[in-house]
Design a protein around this motif. Structure first.
Motif, short mmCIF file in Angstrom:
data_model
loop_
_atom_site.label_atom_id
_atom_site.label_comp_id
_atom_site.label_asym_id
_atom_site.label_seq_id
_atom_site.Cartn_x
_atom_site.Cartn_y
_atom_site.Cartn_z
N TYR A 145 1.06 -1.24 0.02
CA TYR A 145 -0.05 0.23 0.03
C TYR A 145 0.73 1.36 0.02
O TYR A 145 0.70 2.21 -0.66
CB TYR A 145 -0.76 0.16 1.23
CG TYR A 145 -2.17 -0.90 1.10
CD1 TYR A 145 -2.74 -1.28 -0.12
CD2 TYR A 145 -2.77 -1.36 2.42
CE1 TYR A 145 -3.50 -2.37 0.01
CE2 TYR A 145 -3.68 -2.24 2.30
CZ TYR A 145 -4.26 -2.76 1.12
OH TYR A 145 -5.24 -3.52 0.94
N MET A 146 1.86 1.17 0.96
CA MET A 146 2.69 2.70 1.13
C MET A 146 3.46 2.74 -0.38
O MET A 146 3.46 3.91 -0.57
CB MET A 146 3.70 2.37 2.19
CG MET A 146 3.24 2.12 3.52
SD MET A 146 2.20 3.43 4.30
CE MET A 146 3.58 4.62 4.69
N LEU A 147 3.89 1.75 -0.82
CA LEU A 147 4.71 2.07 -1.90
C LEU A 147 3.75 2.36 -3.39
O LEU A 147 4.13 3.00 -4.30
CB LEU A 147 5.57 0.79 -2.69
CG LEU A 147 6.87 0.48 -1.39
CD1 LEU A 147 7.38 -0.64 -1.90
CD2 LEU A 147 7.64 1.79 -1.40
N SER A 205 1.64 10.27 5.12
CA SER A 205 2.53 9.38 6.13
C SER A 205 2.17 10.53 7.35
O SER A 205 2.08 10.07 8.49
CB SER A 205 3.99 9.61 5.75
OG SER A 205 4.18 8.51 4.69
N ALA A 206 2.43 11.72 7.01
CA ALA A 206 1.78 12.74 8.15
C ALA A 206 0.56 12.49 8.83
O ALA A 206 0.48 12.56 10.13
CB ALA A 206 2.09 14.17 7.57
N LEU A 216 1.78 -0.88 9.14
CA LEU A 216 1.35 -0.89 8.00
C LEU A 216 2.20 -1.04 6.66
O LEU A 216 1.85 -1.89 5.94
CB LEU A 216 0.71 0.58 7.61
CG LEU A 216 -0.31 0.68 6.65
CD1 LEU A 216 -1.36 2.08 6.74
CD2 LEU A 216 0.34 0.85 5.36
N PRO A 217 3.49 -0.86 6.79
CA PRO A 217 4.48 -1.21 5.51
C PRO A 217 4.53 -2.89 5.65
O PRO A 217 4.68 -3.30 4.40
CB PRO A 217 5.64 -0.51 5.77
CG PRO A 217 5.23 0.66 6.81
CD PRO A 217 4.10 0.14 7.79
N THR A 251 -4.67 -3.88 -3.76
CA THR A 251 -4.20 -2.61 -4.04
C THR A 251 -5.24 -1.82 -2.94
O THR A 251 -6.01 -2.42 -2.51
CB THR A 251 -4.26 -1.92 -5.30
OG1 THR A 251 -5.57 -1.78 -5.74
CG2 THR A 251 -3.77 -2.94 -6.56
N ILE A 252 -4.82 -0.60 -2.71
CA ILE A 252 -5.67 0.28 -1.76
C ILE A 252 -7.05 0.59 -2.28
O ILE A 252 -7.95 0.93 -1.53
CB ILE A 252 -4.75 1.52 -1.61
CG1 ILE A 252 -5.45 2.42 -0.22
CG2 ILE A 252 -4.85 2.27 -2.86
CD1 ILE A 252 -4.63 3.60 0.01
#
Length: 399
Positions: free
Chosen positions: A307-309, A324-325, A358-359, A367-368
């Motif tokens: 998800y993050m990437l 991320s913030a 989460l990572p 996917t998201i």
């Protein structure tokens, strides 16, 4: 009537792939999408909303993602695929906003947790049936449905794309289901222990390495946290924590060679690492502006498995940093919650843990935009950060 539609919307976010769909020019339309649109009309027709800064920031981030995705349709290669993904993103974001606007008090939060937990327990029941019988509720992965695992049982899939997605779903919403079970007054320890054995049995039978590691971590941390909760002295808590870390360090040193070789093999030959390298090479040529929604599929031929990437490579560095913030802010808000109620503390502890991990758990095949349950997780983070924190400030103490 509105409440019934809302509960159906939550349930359809879990069972969306198994209910059926209608083919249209822009792809398959699922009941979940229809219910989200219907619910949007009912929700957004209200004249007043209680919107605070975290909700505004959430709206800003996902609106920015949507408009960037819309803009990227001008340069992506497969417009049809990207458009479908953009529609899923819009549907998920609308569902998220509905969730945080509808669930605005403790009683509504409890009701949603109950409805969701019923669906969660049903997933567990169907998983066990599939493991033992091999009769599949909604088969989507022909390799896993026609073969048995190394334990001699059948792979559970239920209505997910594959076993990894099921394992992450069970892991991710463990704290919500556990919260409801902890509200039971009698035989609490036996019920929680049995519940953990069931989810461990299911996840181990998925043969998901990540899922198996996470469920073991869940068990260890639950024992740790339940014991820590009983200790009132701050120095004893620190001593207990240091002792647990020391034991973990010793175990790591004992199995050091095996652990390091496993990590080394994963880094050098794991399919996900290869996909990450391919995506990064393409992303590095975009000056950090992102490849555009759906573009990763053109490069890797399959989903990026993270998800993050996915957000970083498709939406660019700016949106990734904002996202991320947003997670950091939610973590800090949850970290301020200090309740005297054990069930509340367990829930908050695991929600914070899931933000940090989460990572890892985000490294699944979907996917998201393809698994709507991710939006439920986001909504639970925001609602708990808002409602339970404000509730706790009043000192009522009956969460």
């Amino acid at each position: 009537m509105h409440r019934l539609i809302w509960y159906l919307t939550i349930s359809s976010a879990i069972w969306t792939a198994s209910i059926g769909s209608i083919s249209t020019a822009v792809g398959e339309i699922y009941p979940f999408q229809f219910l989200v649109i219907l619910n949007s009309i009912l929700v957004f027709s209200r004249k007043e909303f209680n919107i605070n800064n975290i909700i505004k920031f959430t709206f800003f981030i996902f609106s920015l993602m949507f408009f960037y995705g819309l803009l990227s349709l001008f340069w992506v290669n497969d417009i049809s695929f990207s458009l479908k993904k953009l529609i899923h993103l819009l549907t998920g974001a609308l569902f998220l906003f509905q969730f945080i606007l509808i669930v605005n008090n403790l009683s509504s939060l409890r009701r949603v947790f109950l409805i969701f937990s019923i669906n969660y327990y049903l997933v567990l029941i169907l998983s066990i049936i599939e493991i033992i019988s091999g009769n599949y509720f909604h088969a989507t992965h022909f390799i896993q449905t026609y073969n048995t695992n190394s334990l001699g049982f059948h792979y559970p899939i239920v209505m997910f794309n594959n076993t990894n997605d099921l394992a992450v779903f069970i892991y991710l919403f463990f704290p919500v289901a556990a919260y409801n079970l902890l509200l039971i007054k009698k035989f609490k320890k036996i019920i929680i222990f049995t519940f953990y054995i069931i989810i461990a049995f299911i996840i181990i039978n998925t043969e998901s390495r990540l899922g198996s590691a996470l469920v073991i971590l869940n068990g260890i941390l639950y024992i740790y946290y339940s014991q820590l909760f009983k200790i009132n002295n701050r120095k004893l808590k620190i001593t207990f924590t240091i002792g647990l870390i020391a034991v973990g360090t010793v175990l790591l040193l004992v199995f050091e060679s095996k652990v390091l070789s496993t990590i080394l093999n994963a880094v050098t030959s794991d399919t996900r690492i290869i996909l990450f390298k391919m995506a990064f090479n393409a992303f590095s040529n975009t000056l950090s502006f992102g490849l555009g929604i759906g573009s990763l599929f053109d490069i890797t031929s399959i989903n990026i498995h993270n998800y993050m990437l996915e957000i970083l490579f498709e939406y660019g560095l700016l949106i990734f940093l904002l996202y991320s913030a947003w997670l950091v802010i939610l973590y800090l808000m949850l970290n301020k919650i200090k309740s005297k109620i054990f069930s509340v503390n367990v829930l908050i502890f695991y929600l914070k843990l899931n933000i940090l991990l989460l990572p890892l758990w985000g490294g699944i095949s979907s996917t998201i935009t393809s698994q709507p349950y991710i939006w439920i997780f986001y909504a639970i983070l925001i609602i708990c950060a808002n409602i339970i924190r404000n509730f706790d400030k009043r000192g009522d103490g009956n969460c």
